[in-house]
Every structure is written in C-alpha cells, then in structure tokens.
Design a protein around this motif. Structure first.
Motif, mmCIF file in Angstrom:
data_model
loop_
_atom_site.group_PDB
_atom_site.id
_atom_site.type_symbol
_atom_site.label_atom_id
_atom_site.label_comp_id
_atom_site.label_asym_id
_atom_site.label_seq_id
_atom_site.Cartn_x
_atom_site.Cartn_y
_atom_site.Cartn_z
ATOM 1 N N PRO A 4 0.948 -1.180 -0.216
ATOM 2 C CA PRO A 4 0.016 -0.241 0.209
ATOM 3 C C PRO A 4 0.701 1.169 -0.155
ATOM 4 N N ASN A 6 2.346 4.796 1.096
ATOM 5 C CA ASN A 6 2.602 5.277 2.384
ATOM 6 C C ASN A 6 3.586 6.441 2.028
ATOM 7 N N ASP A 171 -6.655 3.584 -1.605
ATOM 8 C CA ASP A 171 -6.851 3.041 -0.059
ATOM 9 C C ASP A 171 -6.257 4.225 1.093
ATOM 10 N N TYR A 172 -5.214 5.349 0.615
ATOM 11 C CA TYR A 172 -4.545 5.737 1.586
ATOM 12 C C TYR A 172 -5.713 6.696 2.832
ATOM 13 N N GLN A 174 -8.785 5.786 2.847
ATOM 14 C CA GLN A 174 -9.635 6.130 3.489
ATOM 15 C C GLN A 174 -8.945 4.665 4.865
ATOM 16 N N ARG A 175 -7.304 4.440 4.637
ATOM 17 C CA ARG A 175 -6.847 3.912 5.785
ATOM 18 C C ARG A 175 -6.333 5.357 7.126
ATOM 19 N N HIS A 176 -5.934 6.557 6.620
ATOM 20 C CA HIS A 176 -6.087 7.331 7.589
ATOM 21 C C HIS A 176 -7.537 8.624 7.570
ATOM 22 N N ARG A 177 -8.563 7.996 7.040
ATOM 23 C CA ARG A 177 -10.146 8.605 7.527
ATOM 24 C C ARG A 177 -9.366 10.246 7.123
#
Length: 446
Positions: A4, A6, A171-172, A174-177
């Motif tokens: 993913p 980063n 994806d990034y 969503q992971r970090h809202r």
C-alpha cells in the motif's frame, strides 16, 4: 492490497532538485488531499511546504471548497494560498480546457525562482492522457504524456504520484480517514477525460487487468524516444542556423529528409515557447513554405505563432501587431515617445531636441518620395535601406520613420539620415530576438 502507498514511497519517487519552497497543488479532492497529507508526514525531508488552491468560481460550492481546503491546511499546519481566477471560455474551448489554462497561468505567476509545484496526477491520469493523445493523432511527444518533472515558469512542476494507481490513493485516504471533496463535474461523461475514466478504462481493465500499467509503459518508451529526438533535433538546429539569431536556414532545411525536417521544425518552434503546430501546418512548413514562388510572401500561422521567410531564413514570431497610424507627433523630443500597438519606445539623441517639430511616420507605401541623405553619399530610398539592412517586406510598415519639416532624418534602428540628427534609439520593440534595430548607426553603404 500489496505494497500500500505510504509517505515513504513519496520520498522514494522524488526526483526534483533542491528548492527554496514546495507548493502542493491542492484542489480539495481525493488525489491532492493524499499528496498533501503524505507530504506533511515527511515534511522534514522536503523543502518548506505551502499549498495553493485555485478558486475557479465555476461551481456554486467553489467558495465552500476553498474554506474546506483552508480548514484542512490549518489542521496540518501548512500555509495555504487561495488564488481566484477568471476562466475565459472564448473560441468554443471546453470548460475543462479553459479552467486548465487559467490554473496553469496562476501557477506560473505564483512560482518564484527554483520553487517546485507538486500535482497529484497518478497512473490512471497518465493512461487517460495517453488514450486522449492517441485519439487526437498525436506523435511520440504527445504519447509520452506527462513527465515526472518539467520546467514551469521560474520553477518546476513535479508529479510524484505517477507510478501509483488511484485505487492505492483511495486506500491511503480511507486508512487515514481523510475527508475530501467530490466535484460533481468529475462524473460528467460529456467531458472526454471523464468518458475515458468511467466508460473506457473500466472496460479495458475487464479484458486486460494491467491495462493502465502497460499503457503507461508505452508512454515511458515514447518519452525515451522523445528525449533522444530532442537531442538530435537540437544538434541539427544548431548546424542549420540562419545568419540572424533564432532563425533557420531554408537551404539547410531543404537538405534534410522530410521526416527529419518535421522533427527539427517542431523542436525549433517549441524551444522558443510556441505551441507546436498540428500535422497539417507542420507539413506546410516542411514543404511549401520552403519552395514558394519567387514573388510570394508565404505565411503559416496558428494560435500565438507566425512563421515567415525572408531570403534564406525562416522566422518564427508572435503575430504581427495591428498596423500603427500613418503619422504621430513627437511633441516633446526631450522625452521618450511611447509608440502605439506595443511597438516600443523611441529615445532621441540630444542633437535632435532642437529639430522640432518632429513627426513619426509609418505608412511606407505612402511615402515613396522619402530619401535618406548622408554626407558624401547619394540619396538612398527606403527600399534600398531596408534591403541593405536585411529588413523583410512584412516588417517595414512597423518601422518608425522620424521626420522634420525638411524630410527624413532617421529610420529608427536602421540608419540616421541627417548628419545632425544623432542616433534614435528604438527600445522594447517585438523583434529584438532577431538582432534587428539594435541601433541606427551601424548601416554602411557601398
């Protein structure tokens, strides 16, 4: 999702030189928010960060979007500059194209020397750009699509996310809202890019799951070839340069194979900041422009550019300005005279101050009787002066002819025509890049 995205990946893909400041182009959308957030996480390894939001004013919520960007940047402790622009939609240009022109113009004004502007273009954007170029019949330069880095005004435009698909950025986020703006115009299939994004690329992926990667690999091959062609074309341009600066020798061009000739002409034009001509115009430049009738005055022109010829030289220049009035008065010769239609400024020598009244004439065709008189020389016609100085016929109507009640005393930038007139300096005219009209003392007669 394997590997993913980063912020460390952002640094690994950073190929830009050191800079006094890094601007993040922040629209408030998903892609630019990911870029902004990731850059904030690794800011200690980057130039000082700022963000810029272009307020196009095209959507009723545009001001709300600007406020959202302000709030996000404040939370990340990144200074934000909001630039409002006016989108000009002249000549049937699409809204997206007109907005892009306004956006880039604002960025060019913003960037100071060696500053960087990072945009969030990603792999899907690159594939769309290649497909659009194919559908427009572009050559290898167009199929190379977007480079990772290129000059922009005084600084650089960089695209550090080109190797990452939009799915990785989603994806990034969503992971970090992250909270981002969805511009409804991005879903409108009436726009070519949106049609490719929502209708064509999904279909291609169904049949070829790696379509984006393979399309972009072809773009990379085209970029390599474009780089090589640029080097070769620059070398050929230098070898067939005309006698005047920034021109090409027509005889030199005629010795080249047609395909090479087209590449060289395209490089010559883009190197001096002109939009490249389409295939039809380029073909005309490479063929009929080089072999006109003896009495012809050929011209090939497109947006922002005119290509003309004189003797053995080919000239690329901005469109000629409107014709100036036939005559204007130089009321106070002790002061510079600002010429009409952006033709620059005339500055008189002290010897001319007592020669008032002074008129500046432009209508060459209406002044066949004017002669240039110099000591120990026969009278010279304007045509003789222009031919001796190598001034093309298509430029002669713009040259200031400085006269008093006795006749012609100076052809600005070409020759003085009265021993007591001194030198008339012509500054800020549009043709200095060709070495014309530097002063009016250099012309000698046989």
């Amino acid at each position: 999702m394997p590997n993913p995205f980063n912020p460390a990946h952002l640094l690994a893909n950073w190929s830009a030189p050191a800079a006094p400041r890094l601007w993040i182009a922040y629209s408030g959308g998903l892609d630019s928010h990911v870029l902004l957030h990731a850059a904030a996480q690794v800011r200690s390894h980057l130039p000082p960060l700022s963000a810029v939001h272009i307020h196009h004013g095209l959507h009723p919520s545009a001001s709300a979007w600007a406020a959202h960007c302000q709030h996000t940047c404040a939370a990340l402790e990144i200074p934000l500059h909001i630039q409002q622009v006016t989108v000009q939609r002249d000549g049937g240009v699409s809204p997206e194209a007109a907005a892009r022109v306004a956006r880039y113009a604002a960025w060019e004004t913003l960037l100071q020397r060696n500053e960087q502007l990072a945009t969030a273009h990603h792999a899907d954007d690159q594939a769309e750009t290649v497909l659009l170029a194919l559908l427009r019949g572009s050559g290898v330069a167009g199929l190379a699509a977007m480079p990772t880095i290129r000059p922009l005004a005084a600084g650089y435009l960089i695209r550090p996310l080109l190797n990452w698909p939009r799915s990785a950025l989603l994806d990034y986020a969503q992971r970090h809202r992250l909270r981002w703006i969805d511009d409804p115009s991005n879903a409108n299939p009436d726009y070519d890019r949106n049609f490719l994004r929502h209708r064509v690329l999904p279909t291609l992926r169904e049949r070829w799951p790696s379509a984006v990667q393979t399309i972009n690999r072809s773009a990379a091959h085209c970029a390599d070839l474009t780089s090589w062609l640029t080097e070769q074309s620059a070398s050929v341009c230098a070898s067939i340069a005309g006698r005047r600066p920034n021109t090409l020798s027509i005889n030199g061009l005629q010795q080249l194979p047609l395909a090479t000739r087209r590449h060289v002409l395209r490089h010559w034009l883009t190197n001096y900041g002109f939009l490249p001509p389409n295939h039809a115009y380029l073909q005309r430049l490479a063929t009929e422009m080089l072999t006109p009738r003896p009495d012809a005055n050929p011209l090939v022109h497109w947006t922002g550019c005119e290509v003309r010829r004189y003797r053995d030289e080919l000239f690329a220049l901005r469109p000629l300005p409107p014709r100036p009035p036939a005559s204007i008065a130089w009321a106070d010769v002790s002061q510079p005279l600002v010429l009409p239609t952006e033709l620059g400024v005339l500055i008189a020598a002290p010897a001319l101050i007592n020669s008032a009244p002074i008129q500046v004439q432009f209508a060459v065709s209406l002044l066949p009787s004017l002669r240039c008189y110099l000591p120990n020389q026969p009278p010279r016609s304007l045509k003789y002066l222009f031919q001796t100085a190598g001034i093309p016929p298509w430029l002669r109507a713009y040259i200031p002819l400085v006269c008093n009640q006795h006749g012609l005393i100076s052809v600005a930038g070409v020759s003085y025509c009265h021993a007591g007139a001194g030198i008339i300096t012509w500054r800020d005219h549009p043709w200095s890049q060709f070495g014309w009209f530097v002063d009016n003392s250099h012309l000698t007669f046989d």
